[in-house]
Design a protein around this motif. Structure first.
Motif, PDB file in Angstrom:
ATOM      1  N   GLY A 279      40.399  28.493  44.248  1.00  0.00           N
ATOM      2  CA  GLY A 279      39.759  29.809  44.230  1.00  0.00           C
ATOM      3  C   GLY A 279      39.384  30.323  45.605  1.00  0.00           C
ATOM      4  N   GLN A 280      39.187  29.416  46.592  1.00  0.00           N
ATOM      5  CA  GLN A 280      38.724  29.847  47.915  1.00  0.00           C
ATOM      6  C   GLN A 280      39.707  30.777  48.627  1.00  0.00           C
ATOM      7  OE1 GLN A 280      35.705  29.587  48.935  1.00  0.00           O
ATOM      8  NE2 GLN A 280      35.179  28.388  47.126  1.00  0.00           N
ATOM      9  N   PRO A 281      41.004  30.432  48.714  1.00  0.00           N
ATOM     10  CA  PRO A 281      41.923  31.383  49.365  1.00  0.00           C
ATOM     11  C   PRO A 281      42.048  32.693  48.610  1.00  0.00           C
ATOM     12  CG  PRO A 281      43.138  29.532  48.404  1.00  0.00           C
ATOM     13  CD  PRO A 281      41.688  29.171  48.381  1.00  0.00           C
ATOM     14  N   GLY A 333      41.717  42.592  38.939  1.00  0.00           N
ATOM     15  CA  GLY A 333      43.151  42.348  39.038  1.00  0.00           C
ATOM     16  C   GLY A 333      43.488  40.869  38.988  1.00  0.00           C
ATOM     17  N   LEU A 334      42.714  40.048  39.716  1.00  0.00           N
ATOM     18  CA  LEU A 334      42.952  38.598  39.712  1.00  0.00           C
ATOM     19  C   LEU A 334      42.570  37.960  38.379  1.00  0.00           C
ATOM     20  CD1 LEU A 334      41.820  37.589  43.312  1.00  0.00           C
ATOM     21  CD2 LEU A 334      44.085  37.259  42.323  1.00  0.00           C
ATOM     22  N   ILE A 335      41.492  38.443  37.770  1.00  0.00           N
ATOM     23  CA  ILE A 335      41.066  37.862  36.489  1.00  0.00           C
ATOM     24  C   ILE A 335      42.148  38.028  35.429  1.00  0.00           C
ATOM     25  CG2 ILE A 335      39.477  38.181  34.543  1.00  0.00           C
ATOM     26  CD1 ILE A 335      37.261  38.693  36.597  1.00  0.00           C
ATOM     27  N   ILE A 336      42.702  39.235  35.306  1.00  0.00           N
ATOM     28  CA  ILE A 336      43.659  39.480  34.213  1.00  0.00           C
ATOM     29  C   ILE A 336      45.053  38.919  34.495  1.00  0.00           C
ATOM     30  CG2 ILE A 336      42.468  41.484  33.241  1.00  0.00           C
ATOM     31  CD1 ILE A 336      44.117  43.307  34.923  1.00  0.00           C
ATOM     32  N   LEU A 355      38.866  29.479  37.438  1.00  0.00           N
ATOM     33  CA  LEU A 355      39.208  30.307  38.593  1.00  0.00           C
ATOM     34  C   LEU A 355      38.898  31.780  38.342  1.00  0.00           C
ATOM     35  CD1 LEU A 355      42.562  28.643  39.732  1.00  0.00           C
ATOM     36  CD2 LEU A 355      40.277  28.329  40.672  1.00  0.00           C
ATOM     37  N   MET A 356      38.974  32.209  37.074  1.00  0.00           N
ATOM     38  CA  MET A 356      38.578  33.580  36.744  1.00  0.00           C
ATOM     39  C   MET A 356      37.104  33.809  37.079  1.00  0.00           C
ATOM     40  SD  MET A 356      40.417  34.257  33.067  1.00  0.00           S
ATOM     41  CE  MET A 356      42.181  34.021  32.836  1.00  0.00           C
ATOM     42  N   VAL A 357      36.294  32.797  36.841  1.00  0.00           N
ATOM     43  CA  VAL A 357      34.869  32.894  37.168  1.00  0.00           C
ATOM     44  C   VAL A 357      34.675  32.848  38.683  1.00  0.00           C
ATOM     45  CG1 VAL A 357      32.594  31.829  36.871  1.00  0.00           C
ATOM     46  CG2 VAL A 357      34.224  31.829  34.972  1.00  0.00           C
ATOM     47  N   VAL A 358      35.467  32.015  39.365  1.00  0.00           N
ATOM     48  CA  VAL A 358      35.351  31.883  40.820  1.00  0.00           C
ATOM     49  C   VAL A 358      35.612  33.213  41.517  1.00  0.00           C
ATOM     50  CG1 VAL A 358      36.359  30.839  42.885  1.00  0.00           C
ATOM     51  CG2 VAL A 358      35.903  29.424  40.875  1.00  0.00           C
ATOM     52  N   VAL A 359      36.674  33.937  41.106  1.00  0.00           N
ATOM     53  CA  VAL A 359      37.050  35.152  41.833  1.00  0.00           C
ATOM     54  C   VAL A 359      36.066  36.309  41.617  1.00  0.00           C
ATOM     55  CG1 VAL A 359      39.499  34.568  41.910  1.00  0.00           C
ATOM     56  CG2 VAL A 359      38.635  35.933  40.004  1.00  0.00           C
ATOM     57  N   VAL A 360      35.141  36.156  40.676  1.00  0.00           N
ATOM     58  CA  VAL A 360      34.080  37.166  40.522  1.00  0.00           C
ATOM     59  C   VAL A 360      33.246  37.234  41.801  1.00  0.00           C
ATOM     60  CG1 VAL A 360      32.004  37.785  39.201  1.00  0.00           C
ATOM     61  CG2 VAL A 360      34.033  36.974  38.008  1.00  0.00           C
ATOM     62  N   GLN A 361      33.275  36.162  42.595  1.00  0.00           N
ATOM     63  CA  GLN A 361      32.556  36.143  43.872  1.00  0.00           C
ATOM     64  C   GLN A 361      32.982  37.283  44.791  1.00  0.00           C
ATOM     65  OE1 GLN A 361      32.938  32.367  45.912  1.00  0.00           O
ATOM     66  NE2 GLN A 361      32.799  31.209  44.011  1.00  0.00           N
ATOM     67  N   ILE A 362      34.197  37.794  44.599  1.00  0.00           N
ATOM     68  CA  ILE A 362      34.729  38.824  45.498  1.00  0.00           C
ATOM     69  C   ILE A 362      33.820  40.052  45.533  1.00  0.00           C
ATOM     70  CG2 ILE A 362      36.639  40.440  45.862  1.00  0.00           C
ATOM     71  CD1 ILE A 362      38.500  38.266  44.681  1.00  0.00           C
ATOM     72  N   ILE A 363      33.300  40.463  44.366  1.00  0.00           N
ATOM     73  CA  ILE A 363      32.464  41.673  44.316  1.00  0.00           C
ATOM     74  C   ILE A 363      31.179  41.500  45.131  1.00  0.00           C
ATOM     75  CG2 ILE A 363      31.119  43.215  42.833  1.00  0.00           C
ATOM     76  CD1 ILE A 363      33.223  42.799  40.658  1.00  0.00           C
ATOM     77  N   PRO A 364      30.335  40.498  44.822  1.00  0.00           N
ATOM     78  CA  PRO A 364      29.092  40.393  45.609  1.00  0.00           C
ATOM     79  C   PRO A 364      29.339  40.040  47.067  1.00  0.00           C
ATOM     80  CG  PRO A 364      29.336  38.482  44.175  1.00  0.00           C
ATOM     81  CD  PRO A 364      30.390  39.463  43.774  1.00  0.00           C
ATOM     82  N   PHE A 365      30.369  39.227  47.337  1.00  0.00           N
ATOM     83  CA  PHE A 365      30.606  38.834  48.730  1.00  0.00           C
ATOM     84  C   PHE A 365      31.114  40.014  49.554  1.00  0.00           C
ATOM     85  CE2 PHE A 365      33.021  36.426  52.076  1.00  0.00           C
ATOM     86  CZ  PHE A 365      31.890  35.984  52.737  1.00  0.00           C
ATOM     87  N   SER A 366      31.920  40.899  48.955  1.00  0.00           N
ATOM     88  CA  SER A 366      32.345  42.118  49.645  1.00  0.00           C
ATOM     89  C   SER A 366      31.135  42.959  50.028  1.00  0.00           C
ATOM     90  CB  SER A 366      33.282  42.944  48.762  1.00  0.00           C
ATOM     91  OG  SER A 366      34.504  42.274  48.541  1.00  0.00           O
TER      92      SER A 366
END
Length: 528
Positions: A279-281, A333-336, A355-366
């Motif tokens: 999920g990190q990359p 986009g990544l989740i679906i 990994l679907m849960v991991v990429v949710v980090q994109i919103i708050p981290f952005s």
């Protein structure tokens, strides 16, 4: 005319530095894919366990300290005072680097024991040498940036990363064709970071060799004031990046050991942690837009604050809206498309739900990237640091609570808790400072509509194409499905955003690479 030429040269250099930073971020995310393909999930686990330790020094040096040094030198007109500040900072960084080197090199066995895998100790010892590069690299980059000479810094950043990637991938191929040891491959990957830093130093020394001047002397200044300023400013500049690395450090100490304590076999625990680290990359790629915004637009905000006061408000609002817009698009986009993207990039679709849960980090981290950069423009450093520290504590405590309860997905949820908490409090703090709405209600409604439409379009298309491609399986099907679904999802989202004009054309032109979006929006809204 000379002043105008100087400003044009400075802006050109700043743009080049922004592009270089983006290239570095993309390379940093992308090289992990072939590396994981070469070493498997167990080998990826090995590298990701020690990666946060190494990257901490690289980020703090290349980002934080270099920018802090450049600011302090640029704010000083007297050449003798500049030399004194440089000498103090270099001595301070030398002490820090020796302390960090000693902690990693001589404490490697203890750190590896705490992580539950004593075979990681040699990797930590190899990575410790990165700390020794910190004083020279930071001072060289800071000196060039203070002079407005951004080109050498930009070239060095890209050169560092290219050398690092070449050593990592080339060395890994060699190791996996000979000893096939995942720990040896991990050690080569860590060595790549050291070699990359040395390559960057050599390139900068090549550029600076003709600029050395021995005609100035050192004067006495307040040593502790310089140390305090450079430390606080360097930490504030690299705060958001160090936060994510801090989260990864928490995972390094808690995820693998927790899985072992739950009775999971060692090899399976390694594989699970390795898959989780995929999920990190993905997160890094997801926040590229927000990174480019913080690098490109925030200097404009700082300039407007100094010259026009509330004239910075439109830039603050634009930065927030764009970061949220593209962070949301990347996340959904990544989740679906995750099962297909997971298999395409990393050979299997295992733990796609995690990994679907991991990429949710994109919103708050952005948003965190954007908020901390904006607050830096306002000169607000202490409160953001406290908020980020609170998010880190929430992550640590949540890992301890959730991992034994619900397994590895608990680590993903813990990261989301910490990041969302930090993003919310940073938003409240910014709203208190600027005292304006960051976005109107129609913005959020349109963003929700575009996200829902994208999800529906991709889900329907996935069903249809899955039937058509039923005769094809494995990574070939995943490649076709990923490409088609990403294209459909992105087109749907962008078209709705452009048609609604929630960002005006002139605003798109201010955003890096936003020209094409502005032209598409103009074309779309002129159609009958």
């Amino acid at each position: 005319m000379t002043q105008q030429y100087g400003m044009k040269k400075y802006m050109r250099g700043a743009l080049l530095l922004t592009l270089a930073a983006l290239v570095v971020k993309v390379l940093s995310a992308v090289y992990r894919v072939p590396f994981q393909n070469l070493v498997g999930d167990e080998g990826f686990y090995v590298y990701q366990q020690v990666y946060p330790f190494i990257s901490f020094f690289v980020v703090w040096t290349s980002g934080g300290f270099a920018i802090a040094i450049s600011k302090m030198l640029a704010d000083t007109a007297d050449i003798n005072r500049k030399r004194s500040i440089s000498k103090i900072i270099f001595s301070y960084l030398t002490v820090l680097s020796l302390v960090f080197f000693s902690l990693l090199f001589f404490g490697a066995q203890m750190l590896a024991y705490w992580m539950g895998d004593e075979k990681l100790a040699p990797l930590l010892q190899t990575g410790a040498f990165v700390a020794l590069c910190m004083p020279t690299l930071a001072l060289l980059k800071g000196t060039f940036q203070a002079k407005g000479a951004m080109e050498p810094v930009a070239y060095a950043q890209v050169f560092e990363q290219l050398i690092r990637v070449l050593v990592i991938l080339g060395g890994t191929v060699l190791v996996m064709h000979t000893s096939k040891s995942i720990y040896a491959a991990g050690n080569v990957a860590v060595l790549g970071a050291v070699v990359g830093e040395i390559a960057g130093i050599m390139l900068l020394l090549f550029y600076i060799r003709k600029q050395l001047n021995g005609n100035c002397h050192v004067i006495k200044i307040n040593i502790w004031a310089v140390i305090k300023d450079v430390t606080l400013f360097s930490l504030s500049v690299s705060l958001s990046s160090l936060m994510l690395l801090g989260f990864q450090l928490v995972d390094s100490f808690t995820v693998y050991t927790s899985l072992l304590e739950q009775g999971m076999p060692m090899e399976q625990a390694m594989v699970q942690k390795g898959i989780y680290d995929r999920g990190q990359p993905l997160v890094q790629l997801g926040v590229v837009i927000a990174s480019s915004l913080s690098l490109a637009i925030v200097p404009l905000i700082a300039q407007k604050i100094k010259t026009a006061g509330r004239g910075a408000m439109p830039f603050v609002q634009l930065t927030y809206r764009t970061a949220l817009l593209f962070g949301t698009a990347a996340t959904f986009g990544l989740i679906i498309t995750m099962p297909y993207v997971n298999e395409l990039l990393f050979t299997t679709a295992d733990l796609s739900a995690v990994l679907m849960v991991v990429v949710v980090q994109i919103i708050p981290f952005s948003l965190i990237l954007t908020f901390t950069a904006i607050l830096q423009g306002y000169g607000k450093l202490k409160i953001p640091a406290l908020i980020v520290a609170a998010g880190f504590i929430v992550k640590w405590l949540s890992n301890i609570w959730l991992l034994p309860t619900i397994g590895i997905i608990g680590a993903a949820l813990a990261s989301n808790f910490g990041l969302f908490l930090s993003a919310i409090f940073l938003m409240l703090y910014i709203k208190r400072i600027v005292n304006v709405s960051l976005a109107p209600l129609v913005f959020y409604k349109t963003l929700a509509a575009a996200s829902i439409a994208m999800v529906i379009a991709v889900k329907v298309s996935a069903f249809l194409f899955h039937v058509l491609l039923s005769a094809i399986d494995g990574r070939t099907q995943a490649a076709i499905m990923s490409g088609v679904l990403i294209l459909i999802g992105a087109s749907t989202f962008i078209t709705i955003i452009a048609k609604s004009r929630i960002l005006k054309e002139k605003e798109w032109f201010l955003i890096p690479f936003g020209r094409r979006m502005a032209l598409y929006q103009l074309w779309l809204n002129k159609r009958k």
